[in-house]
Design a protein around this motif. Structure first.
Motif, PDB file in Angstrom:
ATOM      1  N   LEU A 178       0.839  -1.200   0.000  1.00 35.99           N
ATOM      2  CA  LEU A 178       0.000   0.000   0.000  1.00 35.99           C
ATOM      3  C   LEU A 178       0.875   1.252   0.000  1.00 35.99           C
ATOM      4  O   LEU A 178       0.625   2.202  -0.758  1.00 35.99           O
ATOM      5  CB  LEU A 178      -0.922  -0.019   1.219  1.00 35.99           C
ATOM      6  CG  LEU A 178      -1.752   1.236   1.493  1.00 35.99           C
ATOM      7  CD1 LEU A 178      -2.608   1.603   0.295  1.00 35.99           C
ATOM      8  CD2 LEU A 178      -2.611   1.037   2.742  1.00 35.99           C
ATOM      9  N   TYR A 179       1.896   1.263   0.840  1.00 34.34           N
ATOM     10  CA  TYR A 179       2.820   2.402   0.882  1.00 34.34           C
ATOM     11  C   TYR A 179       3.488   2.605  -0.481  1.00 34.34           C
ATOM     12  O   TYR A 179       3.592   3.741  -0.974  1.00 34.34           O
ATOM     13  CB  TYR A 179       3.878   2.183   1.961  1.00 34.34           C
ATOM     14  CG  TYR A 179       5.182   2.865   1.662  1.00 34.34           C
ATOM     15  CD1 TYR A 179       5.271   4.252   1.695  1.00 34.34           C
ATOM     16  CD2 TYR A 179       6.307   2.134   1.278  1.00 34.34           C
ATOM     17  CE1 TYR A 179       6.463   4.898   1.368  1.00 34.34           C
ATOM     18  CE2 TYR A 179       7.485   2.765   0.957  1.00 34.34           C
ATOM     19  CZ  TYR A 179       7.572   4.141   1.003  1.00 34.34           C
ATOM     20  OH  TYR A 179       8.735   4.777   0.670  1.00 34.34           O
ATOM     21  N   GLN A 180       3.927   1.509  -1.119  1.00 35.42           N
ATOM     22  CA  GLN A 180       4.597   1.617  -2.414  1.00 35.42           C
ATOM     23  C   GLN A 180       3.647   2.155  -3.491  1.00 35.42           C
ATOM     24  O   GLN A 180       4.063   2.934  -4.352  1.00 35.42           O
ATOM     25  CB  GLN A 180       5.165   0.256  -2.823  1.00 35.42           C
ATOM     26  CG  GLN A 180       6.357  -0.185  -1.983  1.00 35.42           C
ATOM     27  CD  GLN A 180       6.898  -1.538  -2.415  1.00 35.42           C
ATOM     28  OE1 GLN A 180       6.132  -2.480  -2.642  1.00 35.42           O
ATOM     29  NE2 GLN A 180       8.207  -1.643  -2.547  1.00 35.42           N
ATOM     30  N   ALA A 181       2.384   1.727  -3.441  1.00 34.94           N
ATOM     31  CA  ALA A 181       1.398   2.228  -4.402  1.00 34.94           C
ATOM     32  C   ALA A 181       1.207   3.736  -4.228  1.00 34.94           C
ATOM     33  O   ALA A 181       1.120   4.488  -5.208  1.00 34.94           O
ATOM     34  CB  ALA A 181       0.074   1.491  -4.221  1.00 34.94           C
ATOM     35  N   TRP A 182       1.142   4.185  -2.964  1.00 34.21           N
ATOM     36  CA  TRP A 182       1.029   5.616  -2.665  1.00 34.21           C
ATOM     37  C   TRP A 182       2.258   6.361  -3.164  1.00 34.21           C
ATOM     38  O   TRP A 182       2.150   7.435  -3.758  1.00 34.21           O
ATOM     39  CB  TRP A 182       0.861   5.782  -1.153  1.00 34.21           C
ATOM     40  CG  TRP A 182       0.957   7.182  -0.638  1.00 34.21           C
ATOM     41  CD1 TRP A 182      -0.005   8.153  -0.702  1.00 34.21           C
ATOM     42  CD2 TRP A 182       2.071   7.766   0.062  1.00 34.21           C
ATOM     43  NE1 TRP A 182       0.438   9.309  -0.090  1.00 34.21           N
ATOM     44  CE2 TRP A 182       1.711   9.091   0.390  1.00 34.21           C
ATOM     45  CE3 TRP A 182       3.320   7.286   0.445  1.00 34.21           C
ATOM     46  CZ2 TRP A 182       2.569   9.954   1.077  1.00 34.21           C
ATOM     47  CZ3 TRP A 182       4.184   8.144   1.123  1.00 34.21           C
ATOM     48  CH2 TRP A 182       3.803   9.459   1.430  1.00 34.21           C
ATOM     49  N   ASP A 183       3.423   5.785  -2.952  1.00 31.26           N
ATOM     50  CA  ASP A 183       4.682   6.405  -3.355  1.00 31.26           C
ATOM     51  C   ASP A 183       4.760   6.538  -4.874  1.00 31.26           C
ATOM     52  O   ASP A 183       5.180   7.577  -5.390  1.00 31.26           O
ATOM     53  CB  ASP A 183       5.842   5.564  -2.823  1.00 31.26           C
ATOM     54  CG  ASP A 183       7.199   6.162  -3.163  1.00 31.26           C
ATOM     55  OD1 ASP A 183       7.399   7.355  -2.894  1.00 31.26           O
ATOM     56  OD2 ASP A 183       8.051   5.430  -3.711  1.00 31.26           O
ATOM     57  N   ARG A 184       4.324   5.512  -5.594  1.00 33.23           N
ATOM     58  CA  ARG A 184       4.365   5.563  -7.063  1.00 33.23           C
ATOM     59  C   ARG A 184       3.454   6.653  -7.626  1.00 33.23           C
ATOM     60  O   ARG A 184       3.707   7.185  -8.712  1.00 33.23           O
ATOM     61  CB  ARG A 184       3.966   4.203  -7.654  1.00 33.23           C
ATOM     62  CG  ARG A 184       5.034   3.131  -7.524  1.00 33.23           C
ATOM     63  CD  ARG A 184       4.723   1.945  -8.401  1.00 33.23           C
ATOM     64  NE  ARG A 184       3.503   1.260  -7.991  1.00 33.23           N
ATOM     65  CZ  ARG A 184       3.452   0.279  -7.082  1.00 33.23           C
ATOM     66  NH1 ARG A 184       4.576  -0.139  -6.509  1.00 33.23           N
ATOM     67  NH2 ARG A 184       2.314  -0.285  -6.767  1.00 33.23           N
ATOM     68  N   GLN A 185       2.415   6.990  -6.874  1.00 32.71           N
ATOM     69  CA  GLN A 185       1.494   8.038  -7.314  1.00 32.71           C
ATOM     70  C   GLN A 185       1.919   9.431  -6.844  1.00 32.71           C
ATOM     71  O   GLN A 185       1.144  10.381  -6.934  1.00 32.71           O
ATOM     72  CB  GLN A 185       0.081   7.724  -6.807  1.00 32.71           C
ATOM     73  CG  GLN A 185      -0.543   6.515  -7.473  1.00 32.71           C
ATOM     74  CD  GLN A 185      -0.706   6.701  -8.971  1.00 32.71           C
ATOM     75  OE1 GLN A 185      -1.201   7.728  -9.423  1.00 32.71           O
ATOM     76  NE2 GLN A 185      -0.270   5.723  -9.748  1.00 32.71           N
ATOM     77  N   GLY A 186       3.128   9.522  -6.315  1.00 28.77           N
ATOM     78  CA  GLY A 186       3.674  10.820  -5.961  1.00 28.77           C
ATOM     79  C   GLY A 186       3.691  11.141  -4.479  1.00 28.77           C
ATOM     80  O   GLY A 186       4.208  12.174  -4.076  1.00 28.77           O
ATOM     81  N   ALA A 194      -1.946   6.339   3.840  1.00 25.93           N
ATOM     82  CA  ALA A 194      -1.390   5.103   3.266  1.00 25.93           C
ATOM     83  C   ALA A 194       0.021   4.860   3.793  1.00 25.93           C
ATOM     84  O   ALA A 194       0.442   3.708   3.983  1.00 25.93           O
ATOM     85  CB  ALA A 194      -1.386   5.193   1.745  1.00 25.93           C
ATOM     86  N   PHE A 195       0.765   5.940   4.031  1.00 26.51           N
ATOM     87  CA  PHE A 195       2.099   5.837   4.623  1.00 26.51           C
ATOM     88  C   PHE A 195       1.970   5.430   6.096  1.00 26.51           C
ATOM     89  O   PHE A 195       2.696   4.565   6.587  1.00 26.51           O
ATOM     90  CB  PHE A 195       2.803   7.179   4.480  1.00 26.51           C
ATOM     91  CG  PHE A 195       4.297   7.138   4.682  1.00 26.51           C
ATOM     92  CD1 PHE A 195       4.996   5.949   4.795  1.00 26.51           C
ATOM     93  CD2 PHE A 195       5.017   8.331   4.746  1.00 26.51           C
ATOM     94  CE1 PHE A 195       6.374   5.931   4.968  1.00 26.51           C
ATOM     95  CE2 PHE A 195       6.395   8.325   4.930  1.00 26.51           C
ATOM     96  CZ  PHE A 195       7.068   7.123   5.040  1.00 26.51           C
ATOM     97  N   TYR A 196       1.008   6.059   6.792  1.00 24.64           N
ATOM     98  CA  TYR A 196       0.795   5.754   8.208  1.00 24.64           C
ATOM     99  C   TYR A 196       0.280   4.337   8.432  1.00 24.64           C
ATOM    100  O   TYR A 196       0.320   3.841   9.558  1.00 24.64           O
ATOM    101  CB  TYR A 196      -0.171   6.754   8.831  1.00 24.64           C
ATOM    102  CG  TYR A 196       0.482   8.001   9.347  1.00 24.64           C
ATOM    103  CD1 TYR A 196       0.981   8.072  10.635  1.00 24.64           C
ATOM    104  CD2 TYR A 196       0.617   9.127   8.537  1.00 24.64           C
ATOM    105  CE1 TYR A 196       1.584   9.212  11.119  1.00 24.64           C
ATOM    106  CE2 TYR A 196       1.217  10.281   9.007  1.00 24.64           C
ATOM    107  CZ  TYR A 196       1.697  10.319  10.303  1.00 24.64           C
ATOM    108  OH  TYR A 196       2.305  11.457  10.780  1.00 24.64           O
ATOM    109  N   SER A 197      -0.201   3.681   7.384  1.00 30.97           N
ATOM    110  CA  SER A 197      -0.640   2.286   7.542  1.00 30.97           C
ATOM    111  C   SER A 197       0.496   1.405   8.038  1.00 30.97           C
ATOM    112  O   SER A 197       0.273   0.401   8.718  1.00 30.97           O
ATOM    113  CB  SER A 197      -1.184   1.746   6.214  1.00 30.97           C
ATOM    114  OG  SER A 197      -0.148   1.531   5.260  1.00 30.97           O
TER     115      SER A 197
END
Length: 261
Positions: A178-186, A194-197
């Protein structure tokens, strides 16, 4: 605020007699809340013993006591159950109902819409510890919704139930994806939940994976991300996360905002 000064001193005191002050200011003294939370986690038995009677009462401090008790329950529910039993089965049932109703009241009337990067079918699914079965995409979306509306400082109790029901390794893999998906979207701060997850469900292994990035991000002009990651470790709050924070504080760095944080 005076509350902040008081609780910084009271961190050295273990006694249920501290809890009336805590109940009075848990929601009101925002600058002191981090010290209050630290006290709750440092002395959970004394906290439960003092908070339960106030929470079941009808004083002006009852609301604050319930909020503090709910925070404690997200980390030490078993201690609360043991403390409630001292007052009898009736009291234990009342405390359970209190915590459940408080959690329900926390759910917003309009739950947030999950962002496009949240693809439940694509993430490694959390796995139930009791059966070894992976959760279906529908259940994963419910977890995503909880992560999206939860408070970072006072996490939604439903997340504790997820931690108890699922294996930690599967939750680590899910939150890291989930964090990586958020990161890929900027890495938009609007969806930083999503990072705090990683803090709410990722556990120590997620912290272990995160630390090398914290150390290198400032050199890549990603100071803001590194500072946010320190909040993630602090929210996780385990002994291992605190060890990592200590190590980061000691590293030689010319990036003053990171050192200051």
């Amino acid at each position: 605020e005076r509350g902040a000064d008081r609780f910084e001193v009271l961190l050295h005191v273990e006694s249920p007699r501290v809890t009336p002050l805590l109940a009075k200011g848990f929601e009101k003294w925002t600058k002191a809340r981090v010290h209050m939370q630290k006290w709750l986690l440092s002395y959970p038995k004394s906290a439960a013993a003092g908070l339960i009677p106030i929470s079941l009462g009808s004083s002006k401090d009852t609301k604050g006591a319930i909020a503090a008790l709910r925070f404690l329950a997200s980390h030490h529910r078993e201690i609360i159950d043991e403390s409630a039993m001292v007052h009898g089965e009736k009291a234990q049932k009342a405390v359970n109902q209190l915590l459940e109703s408080a959690a329900e009241a926390e759910i917003p009337k309009r739950t947030p819409r999950l962002p496009a990067f949240f693809d439940a079918a694509a993430f490694p699914p959390p796995v139930l510890g009791s059966t070894g079965q992976p959760l279906p995409p529908e259940a994963i979306e419910h977890i995503g919704t909880m992560l999206a509306f939860t408070s970072h400082s006072n996490p939604f109790s439903g997340l504790r139930q997820v931690r108890e029901a699922c294996t930690q390794s599967s939750l680590t893999d899910f939150t890291w994806a989930l964090y990586q998906a958020w990161d890929r979207q900027g890495g938009d701060t609007a969806t930083k939940w999503a990072f705090y997850s990683l803090a709410h469900l990722g556990g120590d292994e997620a912290a272990q994976r995160l630390v090398p990035f914290i150390r290198k991000w400032p050199a890549e002009s990603m100071h803001g991300r590194a500072v946010l990651a320190l909040d993630v470790l602090a929210t996780l709050g385990t002994d291992m996360a605190l060890v990592h924070l200590d190590g980061i504080s000691r590293m030689r760095s010319r990036f003053k905002p990171l050192k200051k944080k």
